[in-house]
Design a protein around this motif. Structure first.
Motif, PDB file in Angstrom:
ATOM      1  N   SER A 291      -2.144  -0.887   0.062  1.00  0.00           N
ATOM      2  CA  SER A 291      -2.024  -2.288  -0.371  1.00  0.00           C
ATOM      3  C   SER A 291      -2.083  -3.232   0.817  1.00  0.00           C
ATOM      4  CB  SER A 291      -0.710  -2.510  -1.145  1.00  0.00           C
ATOM      5  OG  SER A 291      -0.592  -1.638  -2.228  1.00  0.00           O
ATOM      6  N   GLY A 292      -3.054  -3.027   1.686  1.00  0.00           N
ATOM      7  CA  GLY A 292      -3.090  -3.734   2.957  1.00  0.00           C
ATOM      8  C   GLY A 292      -3.725  -5.114   2.908  1.00  0.00           C
ATOM      9  N   VAL A 293      -3.318  -5.956   3.855  1.00  0.00           N
ATOM     10  CA  VAL A 293      -3.912  -7.274   4.081  1.00  0.00           C
ATOM     11  C   VAL A 293      -5.074  -7.061   5.063  1.00  0.00           C
ATOM     12  CG1 VAL A 293      -3.466  -9.628   4.886  1.00  0.00           C
ATOM     13  CG2 VAL A 293      -1.651  -8.327   3.743  1.00  0.00           C
ATOM     14  N   LEU A 294      -6.276  -6.780   4.542  1.00  0.00           N
ATOM     15  CA  LEU A 294      -7.342  -6.223   5.359  1.00  0.00           C
ATOM     16  C   LEU A 294      -8.502  -7.166   5.646  1.00  0.00           C
ATOM     17  CD1 LEU A 294      -7.497  -2.562   3.973  1.00  0.00           C
ATOM     18  CD2 LEU A 294      -6.060  -3.526   5.778  1.00  0.00           C
ATOM     19  N   ASP A 295      -8.469  -8.365   5.090  1.00  0.00           N
ATOM     20  CA  ASP A 295      -9.483  -9.365   5.447  1.00  0.00           C
ATOM     21  C   ASP A 295      -8.844 -10.738   5.392  1.00  0.00           C
ATOM     22  OD1 ASP A 295     -11.630 -10.933   5.995  1.00  0.00           O
ATOM     23  OD2 ASP A 295     -12.864 -10.279   4.316  1.00  0.00           O
TER      24      ASP A 295
ATOM     25  N   THR B 281      -4.852  -3.077  -8.429  1.00  0.00           N
ATOM     26  CA  THR B 281      -5.505  -4.358  -8.707  1.00  0.00           C
ATOM     27  C   THR B 281      -4.511  -5.502  -8.880  1.00  0.00           C
ATOM     28  OG1 THR B 281      -5.460  -3.983 -11.090  1.00  0.00           O
ATOM     29  CG2 THR B 281      -7.407  -3.182  -9.871  1.00  0.00           C
ATOM     30  N   GLY B 282      -3.243  -5.176  -9.066  1.00  0.00           N
ATOM     31  CA  GLY B 282      -2.247  -6.198  -9.349  1.00  0.00           C
ATOM     32  C   GLY B 282      -2.123  -6.532 -10.820  1.00  0.00           C
ATOM     33  N   GLU B 283      -2.972  -5.932 -11.642  1.00  0.00           N
ATOM     34  CA  GLU B 283      -2.903  -6.171 -13.086  1.00  0.00           C
ATOM     35  C   GLU B 283      -1.712  -5.434 -13.695  1.00  0.00           C
ATOM     36  OE1 GLU B 283      -7.468  -6.545 -14.486  1.00  0.00           O
ATOM     37  OE2 GLU B 283      -6.916  -4.629 -13.588  1.00  0.00           O
TER      38      GLU B 283
ATOM     39  N   PRO C 232       0.692 -10.820  -8.393  1.00  0.00           N
ATOM     40  CA  PRO C 232      -0.295 -11.643  -7.696  1.00  0.00           C
ATOM     41  C   PRO C 232      -0.476 -11.231  -6.231  1.00  0.00           C
ATOM     42  CG  PRO C 232       1.165 -13.016  -8.997  1.00  0.00           C
ATOM     43  CD  PRO C 232       1.753 -11.633  -9.012  1.00  0.00           C
ATOM     44  N   VAL C 233       0.588 -10.743  -5.586  1.00  0.00           N
ATOM     45  CA  VAL C 233       0.470 -10.308  -4.191  1.00  0.00           C
ATOM     46  C   VAL C 233      -0.442  -9.088  -4.098  1.00  0.00           C
ATOM     47  CG1 VAL C 233       1.704  -9.371  -2.199  1.00  0.00           C
ATOM     48  CG2 VAL C 233       2.685 -11.268  -3.493  1.00  0.00           C
ATOM     49  N   GLU C 234      -0.255  -8.138  -5.007  1.00  0.00           N
ATOM     50  CA  GLU C 234      -1.130  -6.956  -4.987  1.00  0.00           C
ATOM     51  C   GLU C 234      -2.569  -7.349  -5.298  1.00  0.00           C
ATOM     52  OE1 GLU C 234      -1.960  -2.821  -4.469  1.00  0.00           O
ATOM     53  OE2 GLU C 234      -0.246  -4.087  -3.942  1.00  0.00           O
ATOM     54  N   GLU C 235      -2.756  -8.344  -6.175  1.00  0.00           N
ATOM     55  CA  GLU C 235      -4.111  -8.809  -6.459  1.00  0.00           C
ATOM     56  C   GLU C 235      -4.773  -9.355  -5.193  1.00  0.00           C
ATOM     57  OE1 GLU C 235      -6.493 -11.979  -9.368  1.00  0.00           O
ATOM     58  OE2 GLU C 235      -4.306 -11.805  -9.479  1.00  0.00           O
TER      59      GLU C 235
ATOM     60  N   GLY D 188      -6.555   1.032  -9.958  1.00  0.00           N
ATOM     61  CA  GLY D 188      -6.418   0.250 -11.180  1.00  0.00           C
ATOM     62  C   GLY D 188      -5.114  -0.515 -11.251  1.00  0.00           C
ATOM     63  N   PRO D 189      -4.627  -0.800 -12.455  1.00  0.00           N
ATOM     64  CA  PRO D 189      -3.409  -1.594 -12.603  1.00  0.00           C
ATOM     65  C   PRO D 189      -2.246  -1.016 -11.797  1.00  0.00           C
ATOM     66  CG  PRO D 189      -4.471  -1.328 -14.723  1.00  0.00           C
ATOM     67  CD  PRO D 189      -5.209  -0.447 -13.762  1.00  0.00           C
ATOM     68  N   GLY D 190      -1.532  -1.897 -11.161  1.00  0.00           N
ATOM     69  CA  GLY D 190      -0.406  -1.471 -10.326  1.00  0.00           C
ATOM     70  C   GLY D 190       0.064  -2.631  -9.478  1.00  0.00           C
ATOM     71  N   SER D 191       1.356  -2.687  -9.222  1.00  0.00           N
ATOM     72  CA  SER D 191       1.946  -3.818  -8.521  1.00  0.00           C
ATOM     73  C   SER D 191       2.205  -3.477  -7.053  1.00  0.00           C
ATOM     74  CB  SER D 191       3.256  -4.241  -9.209  1.00  0.00           C
ATOM     75  OG  SER D 191       4.200  -3.174  -9.153  1.00  0.00           O
ATOM     76  N   HIS D 192       2.760  -4.436  -6.357  1.00  0.00           N
ATOM     77  CA  HIS D 192       3.040  -4.327  -4.922  1.00  0.00           C
ATOM     78  C   HIS D 192       4.439  -3.738  -4.754  1.00  0.00           C
ATOM     79  CE1 HIS D 192       1.307  -5.521  -1.065  1.00  0.00           C
ATOM     80  NE2 HIS D 192       2.486  -6.009  -0.667  1.00  0.00           N
TER      81      HIS D 192
END
Length: 428
Positions: free
Chosen positions: A184-188, A246-248, A260-263, A289-293
């Motif tokens: 779940s990285g901040v990659l860009d 995906t954050g869904e 929303p953070v995972e999205e 797929g669907p999954g949260s942070h």
């Protein structure tokens, strides 16, 4: 026991060299080492790069004290708003590594410091988190413990901000790590600078705007020089894995939460995945797929990653030759090569097609290149330097270690000029 006590005393008093070698020295002082279990230690160091004390946790292999074996090391990085305790508090990392011949190092990195040396309004200076982790902590670990101490024996992984740290460190220092993984990285960071500036830098570190990397509009090059997407070409030869939901809503490990953070992290992770595909750089892409942070997914990612890392440690790939490396720093070291620029402003430069017969360098101003020790010590060489305005041949001699030094003067002061250098041994 006497040998262990002696090693502990040395570690307390030791002057640790900056990493890589060849620079000034810094003292890392061991303040405390508290065993929390047979294998888990809580350690406090004083770091000159940070200008303060900082903590980490280390998990040693079972039977470490009775063995004389050397071990690979996993540097496991925490995310925003967490600390060095997060992985042991929220996952079963101690249990699942019980039978692995592996040292796990979990350093602190600030609540939102983003694994970087801070700009501090142009003053720079502490906190220098990258300098601490790369040039102080790694050498300290490798002198304190029986770590393998080579690229083939180091991997880095992390979640969220730590996923950024793992990929940024691997891209800025691909000669230090054989493998890297992001959960779940901040990659860009190009995609949502406000997310970092407000949510991570200002809200968590409580610093004025522009403190960490400078103002985005006026210091974009600093932002991009740490961004995994911008440095993706450097990751050739590093074993890579990117895991993200995906954050869904509807994920299986979080009660079906939306995030929303995972999205945001999904969009950024997808961007790096696409960039690696464009560059034909092999990597694991796990978009589940669907999954949260949340920690349920990161624990699962860790369980998936550890066997892969152990396989790589047992059969590590060789460092790439030829290789290429992109950096905006005025000086950098990579795979034993040292490059220093004298130029008017910070900008990206590219060292490419590096092999024993020559290399290319793209940049501006003047540059001094010292090769790795690939050549015959004290041997005579003809170095042909070719650019848009013609070519010239320079006669030179390798030093006692087999390194060549080449001085380059670009034809203009604008980024993008490229000089091609060919090297030929002159036989007596």
């Amino acid at each position: 026991m006497l040998r262990i006590a002696f090693k502990s005393l040395l570690a307390f008093l030791m002057i640790i060299s900056l990493y890589p070698s060849g620079h000034a020295q810094a003292k890392v002082e061991l303040i405390s080492n508290t065993p929390l279990s047979e294998r888990l230690h809580d350690i406090t160091l004083h770091s000159p790069a940070l200008g303060k004390q900082t903590s980490l946790r280390v998990i040693l292999p079972k039977g470490y004290e009775e063995s004389e074996q050397t071990y690979p090391v996993l540097y496991l990085l925490h995310g925003c708003c967490g600390d060095y305790k997060a992985w042991t508090a929220r996952t079963d990392i101690e249990k699942i590594t019980e039978d692995l011949p592996l040292i796990v190092v979990m350093p602190d990195a600030g609540r939102g410091a983003s694994y970087s040396d801070w700009y501090n309004g142009g003053a720079y200076g502490p906190p220098q988190w990258e300098k601490y982790h790369i040039k102080e902590l790694i050498p300290w670990i490798e002198q304190r413990y029986r770590a393998k101490g080579t690229r083939e024996g180091r991997a880095v992984a992390g979640l969220s901000m730590g996923g950024f740290g793992a990929m940024s460190y691997a891209a800025r220092h691909p000669d230090l790590f054989v493998a890297a993984a992001s959960f779940s990285g901040v990659l860009d960071t190009n995609l949502d600078p406000e997310f970092l500036e407000k949510t991570i830098f200002q809200n968590q570190e409580k610093v004025p705007p522009g403190t960490v990397w400078g103002d985005r509009e006026t210091n974009e090059i600093i932002w991009r020089s740490h961004n995994p997407w911008d440095l993706a070409e450097n990751l050739q030869g590093v074993d890579l894995a990117i895991h993200t939901g995906t954050g869904e809503a509807g994920g299986p490990l979080d009660g079906g939460l939306e995030s929303p953070v995972e999205e945001t992290c999904f969009v950024m992770s997808t961007s790096l995945h696409n960039r690696l595909d464009e560059l034909n750089i092999s990597h694991v892409w796990d978009s589940y797929g669907p999954g949260s942070h949340t920690w349920g997914y990161w624990q699962r990612n860790l369980h998936q990653t550890l066997p892969r890392f152990m396989d790589i440690f047992n059969n590590p790939p060789e460092a790439p030759i030829p290789f290429q490396y992109k950096s905006a720093e005025s000086s950098f070291s990579i795979y034993g090569w040292d490059v220093t620029f004298d130029r008017e402003k910070m900008e990206f430069a590219r060292l490419s097609d590096v092999k024993k017969t020559g290399f290319k360098l793209q940049g501006s101003g003047k540059a001094d290149v010292q090769t790795a020790p690939w050549f015959k010590p004290n041997g005579k060489y003809h170095v042909k330097i070719k650019g848009d305005r013609g070519a010239r041949v320079v006669k030179t001699r390798a030093d006692d270690e087999g390194r060549l030094r080449v001085s380059l003067d670009f034809t203009s002061k604008h980024a993008g000029d490229e000089l091609s250098v060919s090297i030929k041994h002159k036989k007596n």
